[in-house]
Design an enzyme around this catalytic site. Structure first.
Site, PDB file in Angstrom:
ATOM      1  N   ASN A   1      34.992  49.277  32.699  1.00 40.12           N
ATOM      2  CA  ASN A   1      36.376  49.459  33.154  1.00 40.12           C
ATOM      3  C   ASN A   1      36.848  50.918  33.085  1.00 40.12           C
ATOM      4  O   ASN A   1      37.854  51.275  33.692  1.00 40.12           O
ATOM      5  CB  ASN A   1      37.358  48.576  32.360  1.00 40.12           C
ATOM      6  CG  ASN A   1      37.337  47.117  32.773  1.00 40.12           C
ATOM      7  OD1 ASN A   1      37.717  46.234  32.014  1.00 40.12           O
ATOM      8  ND2 ASN A   1      36.886  46.824  33.997  1.00 40.12           N
TER       9      ASN A   1
ATOM     10  N   ASP B   1      40.347  37.376  34.907  1.00 36.23           N
ATOM     11  CA  ASP B   1      40.243  38.145  36.150  1.00 36.23           C
ATOM     12  C   ASP B   1      41.376  37.767  37.105  1.00 36.23           C
ATOM     13  O   ASP B   1      41.807  36.616  37.115  1.00 36.23           O
ATOM     14  CB  ASP B   1      38.869  37.845  36.790  1.00 36.23           C
ATOM     15  CG  ASP B   1      38.502  38.881  37.827  1.00 36.23           C
ATOM     16  OD1 ASP B   1      39.208  39.901  37.955  1.00 36.23           O
ATOM     17  OD2 ASP B   1      37.495  38.668  38.527  1.00 36.23           O
TER      18      ASP B   1
END
Ligand code: FPP
Length: 255
Positions: free
Chosen positions: A83, A35
């Site tokens: 996503n 991330d």
């Protein structure tokens, strides 16, 4: 610290078999929630796409480092089933990077003994990517040094849903009784069935969430959170995470 465990990951006995010079500190399977690509780019006043590009370089370095340190499995969260909700341009950038990554690194996997595995419903990706992945999986199937499991279109809840459907259809076909379903049957129906239990789950960029990653497998994994943004996560950072793992006392619910 290495522990003897049953197939479903519970501890049969606790014994430290990892010596002080073992750079893995006994971890066999490490997973990473990568991330912070966007924030890395923002801090440098660069486009988001460049953050992801730099993120791929970090993937390449960390896969090399994992193999050199002696990890058996690295599982990387590259694209979640959620996503798809990102802007179309960003999804397309990520898919482009995935194509490039497989194309450019497949030879290195072959040379370095890295077996590629994909977890998640990757067959829903573009057909050229699916073909590329299937080819890379086939070419690296015999490799034994390290398994790189890339999570693509992966969500742990979706993985469990697929496992439940699979088991339910076997029950419906009369192959097993509902009462006979055991923890090992569930583990065997997950995408990670052939992998050793998850030892260490790392998340970069300071967020303290699992974000639908390996929820079943993380039941007794050690968690490690670092402020480092993914493009800055390197071998030294991985070694720090493994050192932290080495100091944990794992009890698997026992005392
Ligand atoms: C998080 O950054 C990262 C991802 C979207 C997944 C990781 C993707 C890569 C490392 C690149 C592609 C990988 C491969 C294997 C080709 P973010 O955009 O969520 O960062 P932010 O939270 O700072 O915005």
């Amino acid at each position: 610290m290495k522990l003897a465990r049953s197939k479903n990951g519970s501890a049969d006995s606790v014994q430290d078999t990892a010596g002080p010079s073992d750079p893995t500190h006994g971890a066999r399977h490490v997973a990473i929630i990568m991330d912070g690509n966007g924030r890395w780019a923002k801090r440098k006043h660069l486009p988001r796409a460049l953050g992801h590009k730099k993120g791929v370089e970090a993937v390449r370095n960390i896969v090399r480092a994992g193999g050199e340190l002696g990890l058996e499995v690295m599982t990387l969260y590259a694209f979640s089933s959620e996503n798809w909700n990102r802007p179309e341009e960003e999804v397309s950038d990520l898919m482009g990077l995935l194509r490039q990554y497989i194309q450019s690194d497949i030879e290195e996997f072959v040379e370095n003994g890295v077996r590629l595995k994909v977890i998640g419903n990757y067959r829903a990706l573009a057909s050229d990517i699916v073909a590329m992945i299937d080819n890379a999986i086939e070419r690296t199937a015999g490799n034994r040094k390290m398994t790189l499991a890339v999570a693509l279109n992966y969500g742990a809840q979706d993985e469990m849903l697929r496992a439940v459907r699979n088991i339910a259809s076997r029950v419906k076909a009369g192959e097993m009784e509902p009462e006979a379903i055991a923890l090992d049957d569930i583990a065997a129906a997950l995408d990670t069935a052939d992998l050793p239990p998850l030892d260490l789950l790392i998340r970069t960029s300071g967020e303290l969430r699992l974000s639908n990653f390996l929820l079943w497998q993380a039941a007794y994994a050690e968690l490690y959170f670092t402020e480092a943004l993914w493009p800055d996560f390197d071998r030294i950072e991985l070694e720090k995470a493994l050192q932290s793992f080495g100091h944990r006392e794992r009890r698997f619910g026992g005392r």
